[in-house]
Design an enzyme around this catalytic site. Structure first.
Site, mmCIF file in Angstrom:
data_model
loop_
_atom_site.group_PDB
_atom_site.id
_atom_site.type_symbol
_atom_site.label_atom_id
_atom_site.label_comp_id
_atom_site.label_asym_id
_atom_site.label_seq_id
_atom_site.Cartn_x
_atom_site.Cartn_y
_atom_site.Cartn_z
ATOM 1 N N CYS A 183 0.883 -1.396 -0.069
ATOM 2 C CA CYS A 183 0.068 -0.139 -0.084
ATOM 3 C C CYS A 183 0.895 1.352 -0.066
ATOM 4 C CB CYS A 183 -0.981 -0.058 1.074
ATOM 5 S SG CYS A 183 -1.922 1.544 1.058
ATOM 6 N N LYS A 196 0.973 -9.436 -1.961
ATOM 7 C CA LYS A 196 0.605 -8.290 -3.077
ATOM 8 C C LYS A 196 1.394 -7.441 -3.353
ATOM 9 C CE LYS A 196 -3.287 -5.268 -4.726
ATOM 10 N NZ LYS A 196 -4.611 -4.876 -4.371
ATOM 11 N N GLY A 242 -10.627 -4.314 -10.301
ATOM 12 C CA GLY A 242 -10.761 -3.092 -9.206
ATOM 13 C C GLY A 242 -11.715 -1.962 -9.650
HETATM 14 C C1 LIG Z 1 -10.476 3.038 -3.891
HETATM 15 C C2 LIG Z 1 -9.410 2.001 -3.834
HETATM 16 C C3 LIG Z 1 -8.824 1.277 -2.712
HETATM 17 C C4 LIG Z 1 -8.102 0.495 -2.783
HETATM 18 N N1 LIG Z 1 -7.860 -0.119 -1.587
HETATM 19 C C5 LIG Z 1 -6.996 -1.382 -1.422
HETATM 20 C C6 LIG Z 1 -6.501 -1.906 -0.252
HETATM 21 O O1 LIG Z 1 -7.031 -1.576 0.776
HETATM 22 N N2 LIG Z 1 -5.604 -2.919 -0.129
HETATM 23 C C7 LIG Z 1 -4.990 -3.255 -1.421
HETATM 24 O O2 LIG Z 1 -4.170 -4.231 -1.377
HETATM 25 N N3 LIG Z 1 -5.170 -2.473 -2.546
HETATM 26 C C8 LIG Z 1 -6.179 -1.626 -2.578
HETATM 27 N N4 LIG Z 1 -6.459 -1.182 -3.860
HETATM 28 C C9 LIG Z 1 -5.746 -1.481 -4.975
HETATM 29 C C10 LIG Z 1 -6.644 -2.251 -5.731
HETATM 30 O O3 LIG Z 1 -6.876 -3.653 -5.039
HETATM 31 C C11 LIG Z 1 -6.027 -2.821 -7.216
HETATM 32 O O4 LIG Z 1 -4.723 -3.307 -7.007
HETATM 33 C C12 LIG Z 1 -5.769 -1.353 -7.729
HETATM 34 O O5 LIG Z 1 -6.799 -0.557 -7.914
HETATM 35 C C13 LIG Z 1 -5.533 -1.799 -9.400
HETATM 36 O O6 LIG Z 1 -6.568 -2.554 -10.017
HETATM 37 P P1 LIG Z 1 -7.591 -1.888 -11.052
HETATM 38 O O7 LIG Z 1 -6.934 -1.086 -11.981
HETATM 39 O O8 LIG Z 1 -8.468 -2.831 -11.681
HETATM 40 O O9 LIG Z 1 -8.343 -0.788 -9.990
HETATM 41 C C14 LIG Z 1 -7.413 0.057 -3.842
HETATM 42 C C15 LIG Z 1 -7.868 0.717 -5.040
HETATM 43 C C16 LIG Z 1 -8.590 1.657 -5.096
HETATM 44 C C17 LIG Z 1 -9.159 2.239 -6.367
#
Ligand SMILES: Cc1cc2nc3c(=O)[nH]c(=O)nc-3n(C[C@H](O)[C@H](O)[C@H](O)COP(=O)(O)O)c2cc1C
Ligand SMILES: Cc1cc2nc3c(=O)[nH]c(=O)nc-3n(C[C@H](O)[C@H](O)[C@H](O)COP(=O)(O)OP(=O)(O)OC[C@H]3O[C@@H](n4cnc5c(N)ncnc54)[C@H](O)[C@@H]3O)c2cc1C
Ligand SMILES: Cc1cc2nc3c(=O)[nH]c(=O)nc-3n(C[C@H](O)[C@H](O)[C@H](O)COP(=O)(O)OP(=O)(O)OC[C@H]3O[C@@H](n4cnc5c(N)ncnc54)[C@H](O)[C@@H]3O)c2cc1C
Ligand SMILES: Cc1cc2nc3c(=O)[nH]c(=O)nc-3n(C[C@H](O)[C@H](O)[C@H](O)COP(=O)(O)O)c2cc1C
Ligand code: FES
Ligand code: FES
Lengths: 316, 281, 316, 281
Positions: free
Chosen positions: C130, C165, C265
């Site tokens: 993160c 992750k 996501g």
């Molecule tokens: C609003 C938001 C909150 C997220 N919170 C977390 C989280 O708590 N833990 C985590 O490992 N990744 C978190 N992510 C990352 C997502 O799990 C993912 O790795 C990232 O958004 C890329 O995928 P995407 O392009 O499909 O959104 C978050 C992403 C977004 C957009």
């Protein structure tokens, strides 16, 4: 009324305005669309000592708000560049900054000393960040020590202003920028393209002939802007921001993050008059906000919030 | 154009006024011609006059920042200097052309062009043969028109999936060209069959030059015929483009020129190339 | 006709299909839009030992084809999570994979042993990536040694499947993935968001309360896809690809690059039924291409070209 | 709704059929009401019936992948259950709303909703005061309509830049509300002046509750008046949103609830909150 002063200084070079093309996204045909002398500077496609063909096709793939390219560094070699390309720029007043590319520090230095002898050359951009030349996208600028070594050699080979073009594929862009500064760079250019790829699901093959390529365009702006902001807090030499700019607003974000000048890349392909539009939009913004010089906004987002702003922000 | 001339011309341009090759035109009409192709007419002053058959325009398909990042190249399908109109005929395919298809009469269209090197017609030629597959016909149509205006005899082979997909047969016939439709459906577009057809036409009709566009298979076949019969030929090549104006080097392909394999930019040195320069490994 | 077999195996866990939500982009309200049991697995928002509020607002900014977030890790704490959230998932058949977040390796291990006792928990995603928690966006997953250390502790604390992750903000994603594998991870999730920022040019301030945030969405897909491709060539454990997926085609690109499963996501925010559409589109592709199992296409783009393909490619 | 109830409800939903809260509607009309605002009517079965004043829909403004990535939240401006129509009144502002403005009658519109907690009207109230600035009037309009249908007296202060920008005065008057327009132009919308006005109305008219929307300055002023006069009040809050359905935690703000400062999701626990919970440092 006369407009705001757009001039900025990078090392000992004064630019009429902070807008210039990014290496590899501009060449002579643009003169058919805009007056090149209206720009702050001109940076050429990276050139090499020898002739190179570049990568095999396909060399381009479009992605959401981005362009993936694996052009490589096709180059006619520095001698032909001097003989055939430089005369075009000799007729212009805008400062010319050739971008140079090489596989070793010594070849970089050799290029620098060859180009230094050309009076039309006003500075050098040292492309230590091209992700296509070496294995798996590695480049000198992914490492602070390599960066120091190469920039030091170039610095010793020339008295021209030296701009180090950094890579966004490193996790330590701040350390790399500091290494470039210590080695004597007059400016850092942040940054080259992000290593990326795309796959054609029908053929199940990478879309680019070179498998991976560099991602540019609006998609990467938030990432590179963050790097400029981080680097600005660490270095004392000017930063030239480049990544995803397609409006005056984008350019202003970079200046506020601490860049002294900016480069427009992919957007030149979309709008050949784009750089002139960016300059006009910048002038317009400065006048609307009562700034007499563009220098007033450089780094504006870096300073901590004042009490009054803090209040306004949370109340708004 | 030699390097030196290119430099001189660019300096000249820089000193004088800037060309008006980036313009905002107004869509006059944009209609379906069958279930996959649309015909768009755009009014834009001064550009029809300077456009040559085989040249193309680079079109911004979206509006503002909505839509794909890059422009899309489209051949000039027809130029109408009297009305200041440029015509395009395009296949509605992906994101860009789908947005293009949404334009209505009165909407603006941002276009850069005309770009690239078009076809050349030698004034000593009396009869030319044109082979077009599908929407490639759009690129070749203005060539047929100009050739007919110069009173050359023109044979046009039109290849498509089904008889219903054949485009332009009536249009070319009206210009006085001899039209030969071939289709996948009845097997007449099959490469070997087509080659016999081309060779027969070449042999009986004193063809002076061959022209085609797009399809790799057709191009290779025609190149071979041209080389065997000692005929000149030209092909309009397609390649993915970013800038369209010679800056990005993204559209290069390997061609055989002056005995050497060289990377040439399809947008700048092309899109029209001599058939014999085409390299298909 | 019956469809292609979509099931995949990650460690000893068999998923009905390779599609699941990405951590932080899914929670219980989605049950009002799709049948959660239709998914391959469910990954929760990262939870912590203690209660946390998350970052100050604004927490979101939109960018070209991207979303910038600085949510942080607001968390009700693991005890409330067990008491209030787990009962919801106990009623489902789809495997639940809580994502865990902590500031130290020991806290990660503590979380793992607490959650292991819950029978509804079928695996753990260890969020060592993160970008919002620590200074300047640093995270454990930017470093192979730190990654090894943390994953090792978690591995020793639980017999549940462990997914690491990873972060895309490292230049050595391959080394980090290998470190996770050596430490005993059952899978690597590639990847979290890219550290980025945006500036409001009217206020001249960063748009996010937290200054920098994580970039997600279609903009980053080409970058993360490249990382999956690189990691796939190096590791032997399964990869879960995540970044910018909004169609079956995007998902297939990841599988062809070597991912065994994928996470959706940001697209869940745009289209609450998005994951179900991706599954349907995948099934459709496989049938169209005569594949009897999704496993046939995993890694399809990794193998070198065959002679016939090479020919077809260049001739096409 | 307590945590436990939420869990129970979600499990229930999972077991049974899925709600139809993501739908493709058809645009009926989309017209300018002045030079900045447009009024869109969308036909979509079943949703007008379940929409409450203060709730919102999350609209996909672009088409396919062209346009901004995220949806845009828009309050229900009017619901017409007999015709299965939902109305929106929106300010044409940035990329999203500009694309929305391009929709024409017959075009599809992808919408998710109704979402969030709307206004509540206590059946014991006899007179309510509504203060709306600019397009905030769109959010408050269905509240006024429902209050009037329940035969409550409604005072509506409409604030705008100029008299020409005042929206809805006639509409509200036709419902039987008492309308008080105030403008920046004549200074009557000035915060201090407005506050006296509000206090005068409250004092003379036995107001039972206060309602507003959007503007931070108005909300703070009304909250202070409400607290001083011991009146309940509600405000519809705006915050940037990603999901709109409570998943991303992107829209949270700090509210004062049960004596504690807590982060609440505007899309889920709101957008309507009790005035006294609003925190402006
Ligand atoms: C609003 C938001 C909150 C997220 N919170 C977390 C989280 O708590 N833990 C985590 O490992 N990744 C978190 N992510 C990352 C997502 O799990 C993912 O790795 C990232 O958004 C890329 O995928 P995407 O392009 O499909 O959104 C978050 C992403 C977004 C957009
Ligand atoms: C010089 C030239 C002239 C052309 N003239 C015509 C014409 O008259 N009529 C017509 O229908 N088509 C023509 N094409 C092809 C046309 O440009 C593509 O069909 C179009 O770009 C597809 O865009 P899209 O977004 O709809 O499709 P997508 O498939 O979504 O496009 C995806 C990407 O691939 C690129 N691309 C896809 N196909 C091609 C292609 N064949 N050539 C180059 N890039 C491609 C697009 O530019 C884009 O970057 C021409 C191409 C060239 C190079
Ligand atoms: C619950 C709710 C109800 C709303 N109802 C209405 C209404 O009935 N009529 C109306 O005109 N407007 C309404 N708004 C505001 C409306 O959502 C924004 O004006 C709109 O999102 C702007 O989008 P844009 O792309 O045109 O503007 P841009 O300024 O380009 O948007 C840029 C970004 O900022 C976000 N954004 C900008 N302004 C706001 C805002 N005020 N609130 C939340 N996000 C914002 C956008 O979502 C986007 O991510 C409402 C907002 C909320 C939260
Ligand atoms: C087609 C293309 C070719 C490029 N060639 C070079 C190059 O030769 N040398 C270099 O330093 N950068 C090169 N770049 C990178 C750009 O200079 C710039 O750093 C990058 O594109 C990001 O800016 P943009 O998003 O505005 O395009 C190239 C980029 C593109 C798109
Ligand atoms: S498309 Fe850029 S050089 Fe041809
Ligand atoms: S917008 Fe996602 S939780 Fe409110």
């Amino acid at each position: 009324m006369t407009g705001a002063d757009l001039s900025v200084q990078i090392g000992n070079l004064i630019l009429n305005n902070p807008v210039m093309p990014a290496s590899g996204t501009f060449s002579e045909p643009l003169a058919e669309f805009i007056h090149l002398n209206d720009l702050g500077a001109l940076v050429t496609k990276s050139i090499t000592l020898d002739v190179r063909e570049g990568n095999s096709s396909p060399r381009l793939a479009e992605t959401p708000a981005g362009l993936l390219n694996a052009i490589g560094i096709p180059s006619k070699g520095v001698q032909k560049f001097i003989a055939e390309t430089l005369p075009f720029y000799a007729a212009l007043t805008v400062p010319l900054i050739p971008s140079i590319s090489a596989d070793t520090g010594d070849d970089f230095a050799r290029l620098a000393s060859i180009l230094e002898k050309q009076s039309v050359v006003r500075g050098l951009e040292v492309n230590i960040s091209c992700p296509n030349l070496e294995d798996d996208g590695k480049s000198f600028a992914m490492d602070a020590e390599q960066t120091y070594r190469v920039i030091r050699k170039v610095r010793q080979a020339t008295s021209l202003p030296v701009w180090a073009k950094l890579s966004p594929n490193t996790q330590s862009v701040v350390e790399v920028a500091l290494a470039a500064q210590t080695a004597g760079a007059d400016a850092v250019v942040v940054a080259n393209t992000l290593l990326a790829m795309a796959i054609d699901v029908e053929t199940r093959r990478p879309k680019l002939g070179n498998v991976t390529g560099g991602l540019s365009g609006p998609a990467i702006k938030p990432i590179i802007l963050r790097m400029v902001y981080q680097v600005a807090k660490a270095v004392s030499i000017p930063i030239i921001g480049v990544g995803g700019i397609r409006s005056a607003q984008d350019a202003l974000e970079y200046l506020m993050a601490g860049a002294t000048a900016i480069q427009v890349g992919t957007y030149n392909f979309v709008n050949p008059r784009g750089m002139v539009d960016v300059i006009a939009g910048m002038q317009d913004y400065l006048q609307r906000h009562g700034c007499s010089s563009v220098r007033e906004i450089i780094g504006a987002a870096l300073s901590p919030l004042t009490g009054a702003e803090e209040k306004q922000k949370t109340a708004g | 154009m030699s390097q030196r001339t290119e430099v001189r011309r660019a300096i000249e341009v820089e000193r004088q006024a800037i060309d008006v090759r980036q313009a905002i035109g107004v869509v006059v009409s944009n209609d379906w011609v069958n279930d996959r192709y649309k015909h768009m007419t755009v009014c834009v002053p001064g550009l029809a006059q300077v456009s040559q058959p085989g040249q193309f325009f680079h079109l911004l398909c979206g509006v503002a920042s909505a839509g794909p990042l890059l422009r899309r190249p489209m051949s000039v399908y027809k130029m109408d200097p009297l009305r200041n109109e440029i015509h395009f005929l395009y296949h509605v395919k992906g994101e860009g052309t789908q947005l293009l298809a949404q334009r209505q009469g009165g909407d603006p269209l941002d276009l850069v062009g005309p770009l690239g090197q078009g076809f050349t017609l030698n004034s000593r030629w009396h009869r030319v043969l044109v082979v077009a597959r599908g929407v490639g016909m759009a690129t070749l149509a203005p060539l047929v028109a100009v050739a007919r205006r110069r009173e050359m005899a023109v044979d046009v082979i039109l290849s498509a999936r089904t008889p219903r997909d054949i485009l332009g047969a009536r249009e070319f016939a009206a210009m006085g060209a001899h039209v030969f439709p071939v289709t996948d459906e009845d097997g007449s577009s099959d490469l070997a069959t087509l080659q016999s057809r081309v060779e027969a036409l070449v042999d009986q009709g004193q063809t002076d030059a061959l022209f085609t566009c797009g399809s790799a298979r057709l191009t290779r076949m025609l190149r071979d015929v041209a080389i065997r019969r000692g005929l000149p030929g030209q092909v309009a090549v397609e390649e993915h483009m970013a800038c369209g104006i010679g800056m990005c080097q993204g559209c290069t392909r390997v061609f055989r020129r002056d005995g050497k394999d060289v990377h040439l930019r399809v947008c700048q040195e092309g899109p029209v190339f001599p058939l014999e320069e085409v390299v298909y490994p």
